[in-house]
Design a protein around this motif. Sequence first.
Motif, PDB file in Angstrom:
ATOM      1  N   ARG A 266       0.821  -1.104   0.091  1.00 41.15           N
ATOM      2  CA  ARG A 266       0.001   0.074  -0.153  1.00 41.15           C
ATOM      3  C   ARG A 266       0.971   1.226   0.035  1.00 41.15           C
ATOM      4  N   GLY A 267       0.981   1.828  -1.304  1.00 39.59           N
ATOM      5  CA  GLY A 267       1.752   3.191  -1.271  1.00 39.59           C
ATOM      6  C   GLY A 267       1.110   4.342  -0.827  1.00 39.59           C
ATOM      7  N   ARG A 268       1.504   5.638  -1.374  1.00 38.48           N
ATOM      8  CA  ARG A 268       0.989   6.812  -1.141  1.00 38.48           C
ATOM      9  C   ARG A 268      -0.313   7.094  -1.793  1.00 38.48           C
ATOM     10  N   LEU A 269      -0.714   6.456  -2.887  1.00 41.06           N
ATOM     11  CA  LEU A 269      -1.812   6.770  -3.693  1.00 41.06           C
ATOM     12  C   LEU A 269      -3.069   6.629  -2.655  1.00 41.06           C
ATOM     13  N   SER A 270      -3.846   7.628  -2.764  1.00 42.95           N
ATOM     14  CA  SER A 270      -5.181   7.887  -2.075  1.00 42.95           C
ATOM     15  C   SER A 270      -6.545   8.457  -2.966  1.00 42.95           C
ATOM     16  N   SER A 271      -5.907   8.822  -4.206  1.00 44.28           N
ATOM     17  CA  SER A 271      -7.120   9.249  -5.157  1.00 44.28           C
ATOM     18  C   SER A 271      -7.994   8.345  -5.808  1.00 44.28           C
ATOM     19  N   CYS A 272      -9.125   8.563  -5.821  1.00 45.67           N
ATOM     20  CA  CYS A 272     -10.208   7.909  -6.638  1.00 45.67           C
ATOM     21  C   CYS A 272     -10.980   8.476  -7.414  1.00 45.67           C
ATOM     22  N   ASN A 273     -11.464   8.011  -8.371  1.00 42.95           N
ATOM     23  CA  ASN A 273     -12.296   8.605  -9.575  1.00 42.95           C
ATOM     24  C   ASN A 273     -13.870   8.317  -9.127  1.00 42.95           C
ATOM     25  N   TYR A 274     -13.966   7.275  -8.273  1.00 43.17           N
ATOM     26  CA  TYR A 274     -15.478   7.315  -7.750  1.00 43.17           C
ATOM     27  C   TYR A 274     -15.765   8.134  -6.372  1.00 43.17           C
ATOM     28  N   ASP A 275     -16.972   8.468  -6.482  1.00 44.52           N
ATOM     29  CA  ASP A 275     -17.268   9.285  -5.093  1.00 44.52           C
ATOM     30  C   ASP A 275     -18.403   8.400  -4.333  1.00 44.52           C
ATOM     31  N   CYS A 276     -18.240   7.266  -3.778  1.00 38.58           N
ATOM     32  CA  CYS A 276     -19.061   6.480  -3.042  1.00 38.58           C
ATOM     33  C   CYS A 276     -19.359   7.204  -1.785  1.00 38.58           C
ATOM     34  N   GLY A 277     -20.777   7.273  -1.481  1.00 38.33           N
ATOM     35  CA  GLY A 277     -20.891   7.919  -0.330  1.00 38.33           C
ATOM     36  C   GLY A 277     -20.363   7.478   1.051  1.00 38.33           C
ATOM     37  N   TYR A 278     -20.154   6.091   1.205  1.00 39.13           N
ATOM     38  CA  TYR A 278     -19.511   5.684   2.461  1.00 39.13           C
ATOM     39  C   TYR A 278     -18.014   5.707   2.473  1.00 39.13           C
ATOM     40  N   CYS A 279     -17.367   6.194   1.241  1.00 40.64           N
ATOM     41  CA  CYS A 279     -15.943   5.953   1.345  1.00 40.64           C
ATOM     42  C   CYS A 279     -15.175   7.208   1.751  1.00 40.64           C
TER      43      CYS A 279
END
Length: 297
Positions: free
Chosen positions: A14-27
Amino acid sequence: MGSTERTHLSLLYRGRLSSCNYDCGYCPFAKTYDSREALRRDAADLARFVGWAGQQRMELSVLFTPWGEGLVRRHYRDALVALSRMPHLRRAAIQTNLCVGLRWLDEADLGKLALWCTYHPTQVSRAAFLARCRELSRRGVRHSVGMVGLIEDLDEIEAMRRELPAATPMWVNAYDPRPPDYYDAAQVARIEAVDPHFRYNLDPPPSFGAPCLTGDDVVSVDGDGEVRRCHFVAAPLGNLYDGSFAAQLRARTCPNARCDCYIGYAHRPDLPFQRDYAGGVLERVPLASGPAAARRA
Protein backbone atom coordinates in the motif's frame (compact mmCIF):
# COMPACT_ATOMS: atom_id res chain seq x y z
CA MET A 1 16.89 -11.62 1.35
CA GLY A 2 19.41 -14.37 0.98
CA SER A 3 17.50 -16.82 3.16
CA THR A 4 17.82 -20.49 2.23
CA GLU A 5 14.90 -21.51 4.44
CA ARG A 6 12.08 -19.32 3.18
CA THR A 7 10.73 -20.27 -0.24
CA HIS A 8 7.71 -17.96 -0.54
CA LEU A 9 6.46 -14.65 0.83
CA SER A 10 3.21 -12.76 0.23
CA LEU A 11 3.36 -8.97 0.30
CA LEU A 12 0.45 -6.58 0.75
CA TYR A 13 1.67 -3.32 -0.78
CA ARG A 14 0.00 0.00 0.00
CA GLY A 15 1.79 3.09 -1.27
CA ARG A 16 0.99 6.80 -1.11
CA LEU A 17 -1.88 6.76 -3.60
CA SER A 18 -5.17 7.90 -2.07
CA SER A 19 -7.04 9.36 -5.05
CA CYS A 20 -10.12 7.72 -6.50
CA ASN A 21 -12.26 8.49 -9.52
CA TYR A 22 -15.44 7.33 -7.74
CA ASP A 23 -17.41 9.22 -5.10
CA CYS A 24 -19.17 6.47 -3.13
CA GLY A 25 -20.96 8.10 -0.21
CA TYR A 26 -19.57 5.70 2.43
CA CYS A 27 -15.92 5.97 1.38
CA PRO A 28 -13.51 8.50 2.95
CA PHE A 29 -11.40 8.49 -0.23
CA ALA A 30 -14.28 9.35 -2.57
CA LYS A 31 -13.23 11.82 -5.25
CA THR A 32 -9.96 12.63 -3.54
CA TYR A 33 -7.04 13.94 -5.56
CA ASP A 34 -3.30 13.35 -5.31
CA SER A 35 -0.95 16.16 -6.24
CA ARG A 36 1.46 15.68 -9.11
CA GLU A 37 4.27 15.39 -6.61
CA ALA A 38 2.41 12.72 -4.64
CA LEU A 39 1.77 10.74 -7.84
CA ARG A 40 5.41 11.10 -8.89
CA ARG A 41 6.60 9.81 -5.52
CA ASP A 42 4.08 6.98 -5.59
CA ALA A 43 5.32 5.93 -9.04
CA ALA A 44 8.95 6.08 -7.91
CA ASP A 45 8.18 4.08 -4.78
CA LEU A 46 6.33 1.47 -6.81
CA ALA A 47 9.18 1.19 -9.33
CA ARG A 48 11.58 0.62 -6.45
CA PHE A 49 9.35 -2.12 -5.06
CA VAL A 50 9.07 -3.85 -8.44
CA GLY A 51 12.85 -3.62 -8.80
CA TRP A 52 13.29 -5.24 -5.39
CA ALA A 53 10.87 -8.02 -6.32
CA GLY A 54 12.78 -8.72 -9.51
CA GLN A 55 15.99 -9.31 -7.55
CA GLN A 56 14.58 -11.92 -5.21
CA ARG A 57 15.23 -15.64 -5.51
CA MET A 58 12.31 -16.91 -3.46
CA GLU A 59 8.80 -17.06 -4.86
CA LEU A 60 6.62 -14.03 -4.18
CA SER A 61 2.94 -13.15 -4.29
CA VAL A 62 1.87 -9.50 -4.32
CA LEU A 63 -1.47 -7.84 -3.65
CA PHE A 64 -1.78 -4.09 -4.15
CA THR A 65 -4.27 -2.61 -1.69
CA PRO A 66 -4.28 1.13 -2.51
CA TRP A 67 -6.51 3.50 -0.60
CA GLY A 68 -7.63 4.86 -3.96
CA GLU A 69 -8.01 3.36 -7.43
CA GLY A 70 -4.70 2.11 -8.78
CA LEU A 71 -5.54 0.94 -12.27
CA VAL A 72 -6.33 4.46 -13.48
CA ARG A 73 -2.61 5.12 -12.98
CA ARG A 74 -0.28 3.68 -15.60
CA HIS A 75 2.43 2.90 -13.08
CA TYR A 76 0.18 0.35 -11.36
CA ARG A 77 -0.76 -1.30 -14.64
CA ASP A 78 2.90 -1.43 -15.65
CA ALA A 79 3.85 -2.84 -12.25
CA LEU A 80 1.30 -5.64 -12.51
CA VAL A 81 2.50 -6.53 -16.00
CA ALA A 82 6.14 -6.54 -14.93
CA LEU A 83 5.50 -8.61 -11.82
CA SER A 84 3.33 -11.12 -13.68
CA ARG A 85 6.17 -11.78 -16.09
CA MET A 86 8.75 -12.54 -13.43
CA PRO A 87 9.42 -16.29 -13.31
CA HIS A 88 9.44 -16.44 -9.50
CA LEU A 89 6.11 -14.58 -9.04
CA ARG A 90 3.18 -16.81 -8.12
CA ARG A 91 0.58 -14.04 -8.15
CA ALA A 92 0.31 -10.32 -8.91
CA ALA A 93 -3.08 -8.92 -7.90
CA ILE A 94 -4.81 -5.63 -7.12
CA GLN A 95 -8.04 -4.39 -5.57
CA THR A 96 -9.88 -2.35 -8.21
CA ASN A 97 -13.23 -0.88 -9.22
CA LEU A 98 -12.52 -2.20 -12.74
CA CYS A 99 -13.18 1.20 -14.29
CA VAL A 100 -10.45 1.13 -16.94
CA GLY A 101 -10.11 -0.57 -20.29
CA LEU A 102 -8.51 -3.99 -20.40
CA ARG A 103 -6.11 -3.82 -23.34
CA TRP A 104 -3.17 -3.41 -20.95
CA LEU A 105 -3.71 -7.05 -20.01
CA ASP A 106 -2.37 -8.04 -23.43
CA GLU A 107 1.16 -7.57 -22.06
CA ALA A 108 0.67 -9.55 -18.84
CA ASP A 109 1.13 -13.21 -17.99
CA LEU A 110 -2.52 -13.97 -17.29
CA GLY A 111 -1.59 -17.22 -15.57
CA LYS A 112 -0.27 -15.11 -12.69
CA LEU A 113 -2.28 -11.89 -12.73
CA ALA A 114 -5.51 -11.60 -10.76
CA LEU A 115 -8.06 -8.88 -9.97
CA TRP A 116 -10.17 -8.29 -6.87
CA CYS A 117 -13.02 -6.28 -8.39
CA THR A 118 -15.63 -4.24 -6.55
CA TYR A 119 -18.93 -3.21 -8.12
CA HIS A 120 -20.30 0.16 -6.99
CA PRO A 121 -23.84 0.53 -8.38
CA THR A 122 -24.02 4.29 -7.79
CA GLN A 123 -20.93 4.79 -9.98
CA VAL A 124 -21.30 2.44 -12.94
CA SER A 125 -24.13 0.55 -14.58
CA ARG A 126 -24.49 -3.14 -13.96
CA ALA A 127 -24.37 -3.76 -17.71
CA ALA A 128 -21.05 -1.95 -18.11
CA PHE A 129 -19.48 -3.71 -15.14
CA LEU A 130 -20.70 -7.12 -16.28
CA ALA A 131 -19.29 -6.49 -19.76
CA ARG A 132 -15.84 -6.00 -18.23
CA CYS A 133 -16.26 -9.14 -16.15
CA ARG A 134 -17.20 -11.14 -19.23
CA GLU A 135 -14.09 -9.82 -20.95
CA LEU A 136 -11.97 -10.93 -17.99
CA SER A 137 -13.53 -14.38 -18.23
CA ARG A 138 -12.93 -14.50 -21.98
CA ARG A 139 -9.27 -13.67 -21.42
CA GLY A 140 -8.93 -16.21 -18.63
CA VAL A 141 -8.10 -13.65 -15.94
CA ARG A 142 -8.60 -14.87 -12.38
CA HIS A 143 -10.93 -12.47 -10.63
CA SER A 144 -13.55 -12.13 -7.95
CA VAL A 145 -16.40 -9.64 -7.73
CA GLY A 146 -17.67 -8.00 -4.58
CA MET A 147 -20.00 -5.36 -3.27
CA VAL A 148 -20.62 -3.45 -0.07
CA GLY A 149 -23.67 -4.89 1.66
CA LEU A 150 -25.85 -1.81 1.84
CA ILE A 151 -29.44 -2.71 2.65
CA GLU A 152 -30.69 -0.58 -0.22
CA ASP A 153 -28.50 -2.61 -2.58
CA LEU A 154 -29.72 -6.09 -1.63
CA ASP A 155 -31.72 -6.48 -4.83
CA GLU A 156 -28.72 -5.31 -6.83
CA ILE A 157 -26.42 -7.75 -5.00
CA GLU A 158 -28.72 -10.63 -5.91
CA ALA A 159 -29.04 -9.40 -9.49
CA MET A 160 -25.26 -9.21 -9.86
CA ARG A 161 -24.92 -12.77 -8.58
CA ARG A 162 -27.53 -14.02 -11.03
CA GLU A 163 -25.90 -12.31 -14.00
CA LEU A 164 -22.28 -13.11 -13.28
CA PRO A 165 -20.91 -16.33 -14.75
CA ALA A 166 -21.48 -19.15 -12.29
CA ALA A 167 -17.73 -19.72 -11.99
CA THR A 168 -17.03 -16.13 -10.92
CA PRO A 169 -16.92 -15.94 -7.13
CA MET A 170 -18.81 -13.13 -5.45
CA TRP A 171 -18.28 -11.77 -1.96
CA VAL A 172 -20.05 -9.12 0.12
CA ASN A 173 -18.47 -6.83 2.70
CA ALA A 174 -20.62 -5.66 5.59
CA TYR A 175 -21.45 -1.96 5.43
CA ASP A 176 -19.24 -0.10 7.86
CA PRO A 177 -19.62 1.98 9.92
CA ARG A 178 -23.14 0.82 10.50
CA PRO A 179 -25.62 1.42 13.31
CA PRO A 180 -26.44 -1.44 15.70
CA ASP A 181 -28.86 -3.97 14.24
CA TYR A 182 -28.38 -2.55 10.75
CA TYR A 183 -29.22 -5.98 9.27
CA ASP A 184 -32.08 -8.17 10.33
CA ALA A 185 -31.90 -11.96 10.16
CA ALA A 186 -33.67 -12.16 6.81
CA GLN A 187 -31.29 -9.66 5.22
CA VAL A 188 -28.26 -11.55 6.53
CA ALA A 189 -29.70 -14.75 5.08
CA ARG A 190 -30.10 -13.11 1.67
CA ILE A 191 -26.48 -11.98 1.69
CA GLU A 192 -25.23 -15.38 2.90
CA ALA A 193 -26.98 -16.98 -0.07
CA VAL A 194 -24.58 -14.94 -2.21
CA ASP A 195 -21.50 -15.10 0.05
CA PRO A 196 -21.45 -17.99 2.55
CA HIS A 197 -18.48 -16.35 4.33
CA PHE A 198 -20.33 -13.09 4.99
CA ARG A 199 -20.64 -13.58 8.77
CA TYR A 200 -16.85 -13.56 9.16
CA ASN A 201 -16.95 -9.97 7.90
CA LEU A 202 -20.16 -9.00 9.66
CA ASP A 203 -19.34 -10.41 13.09
CA PRO A 204 -15.76 -11.70 13.14
CA PRO A 205 -14.69 -14.04 15.92
CA PRO A 206 -12.32 -12.58 18.54
CA SER A 207 -8.80 -12.14 17.18
CA PHE A 208 -6.61 -11.60 20.24
CA GLY A 209 -4.29 -14.57 20.67
CA ALA A 210 -5.50 -16.27 17.48
CA PRO A 211 -2.88 -17.80 15.17
CA CYS A 212 -2.09 -15.69 12.11
CA LEU A 213 0.27 -16.05 9.17
CA THR A 214 0.94 -12.31 8.98
CA GLY A 215 4.42 -11.42 10.13
CA ASP A 216 5.62 -14.81 8.96
CA ASP A 217 4.35 -15.88 5.53
CA VAL A 218 2.60 -12.56 4.81
CA VAL A 219 3.73 -8.97 5.42
CA SER A 220 2.51 -5.45 4.71
CA VAL A 221 4.79 -2.96 2.92
CA ASP A 222 4.38 0.79 2.49
CA GLY A 223 5.87 3.16 -0.07
CA ASP A 224 9.01 3.74 2.01
CA GLY A 225 9.61 0.02 2.28
CA GLU A 226 8.60 -0.14 5.93
CA VAL A 227 7.42 -3.65 6.73
CA ARG A 228 4.71 -4.49 9.25
CA ARG A 229 3.02 -7.77 9.86
CA CYS A 230 -0.25 -6.49 8.38
CA HIS A 231 -2.10 -3.28 7.61
CA PHE A 232 -3.74 -3.36 11.04
CA VAL A 233 -0.72 -3.73 13.33
CA ALA A 234 1.43 -0.62 13.53
CA ALA A 235 4.58 -2.11 15.04
CA PRO A 236 7.33 -2.19 12.38
CA LEU A 237 9.34 -5.30 11.57
CA GLY A 238 12.08 -3.48 9.67
CA ASN A 239 12.67 -2.24 6.16
CA LEU A 240 12.26 -4.14 2.92
CA TYR A 241 15.22 -2.56 1.16
CA ASP A 242 17.90 -2.97 3.80
CA GLY A 243 16.67 -6.49 4.60
CA SER A 244 16.24 -5.72 8.28
CA PHE A 245 12.70 -7.14 8.31
CA ALA A 246 13.83 -10.66 7.41
CA ALA A 247 15.18 -11.51 10.86
CA GLN A 248 11.81 -10.56 12.37
CA LEU A 249 9.72 -12.99 10.33
CA ARG A 250 8.21 -15.59 12.61
CA ALA A 251 4.84 -16.98 13.63
CA ARG A 252 2.86 -14.73 15.97
CA THR A 253 -0.62 -14.59 17.37
CA CYS A 254 -2.86 -11.62 16.65
CA PRO A 255 -2.47 -8.68 19.08
CA ASN A 256 -5.81 -7.07 18.15
CA ALA A 257 -9.13 -7.73 19.84
CA ARG A 258 -10.97 -7.73 16.52
CA CYS A 259 -10.11 -8.12 12.84
CA ASP A 260 -13.01 -7.37 10.51
CA CYS A 261 -11.21 -6.97 7.18
CA TYR A 262 -10.70 -9.86 4.77
CA ILE A 263 -7.07 -8.91 4.04
CA GLY A 264 -6.40 -9.47 7.74
CA TYR A 265 -8.52 -12.40 8.87
CA ALA A 266 -8.03 -14.39 5.65
CA HIS A 267 -4.56 -15.21 6.98
CA ARG A 268 -5.82 -16.84 10.16
CA PRO A 269 -5.35 -20.60 9.77
CA ASP A 270 -8.09 -21.30 12.33
CA LEU A 271 -10.66 -19.80 9.92
CA PRO A 272 -11.70 -21.50 6.64
CA PHE A 273 -10.06 -19.13 4.14
CA GLN A 274 -6.66 -20.78 3.80
CA ARG A 275 -8.53 -23.97 2.92
CA ASP A 276 -11.48 -22.61 0.96
CA TYR A 277 -9.38 -20.09 -0.99
CA ALA A 278 -6.23 -22.20 -1.35
CA GLY A 279 -4.17 -20.78 -4.21
CA GLY A 280 -6.38 -17.68 -4.40
CA VAL A 281 -6.40 -16.05 -0.96
CA LEU A 282 -4.99 -12.75 -2.23
CA GLU A 283 -7.51 -12.29 -5.02
CA ARG A 284 -10.39 -13.74 -2.98
CA VAL A 285 -10.99 -16.57 -5.42
CA PRO A 286 -12.06 -19.90 -3.90
CA LEU A 287 -10.18 -23.06 -4.82
CA ALA A 288 -12.66 -24.36 -7.41
CA SER A 289 -13.62 -21.03 -9.01
CA GLY A 290 -12.61 -18.89 -11.93
CA PRO A 291 -12.16 -19.47 -15.66
CA ALA A 292 -10.39 -22.78 -15.16
CA ALA A 293 -13.33 -24.11 -13.19
CA ALA A 294 -15.70 -22.88 -15.88
CA ARG A 295 -13.76 -24.80 -18.51
CA ARG A 296 -13.91 -27.98 -16.37
CA ALA A 297 -17.65 -27.67 -15.86
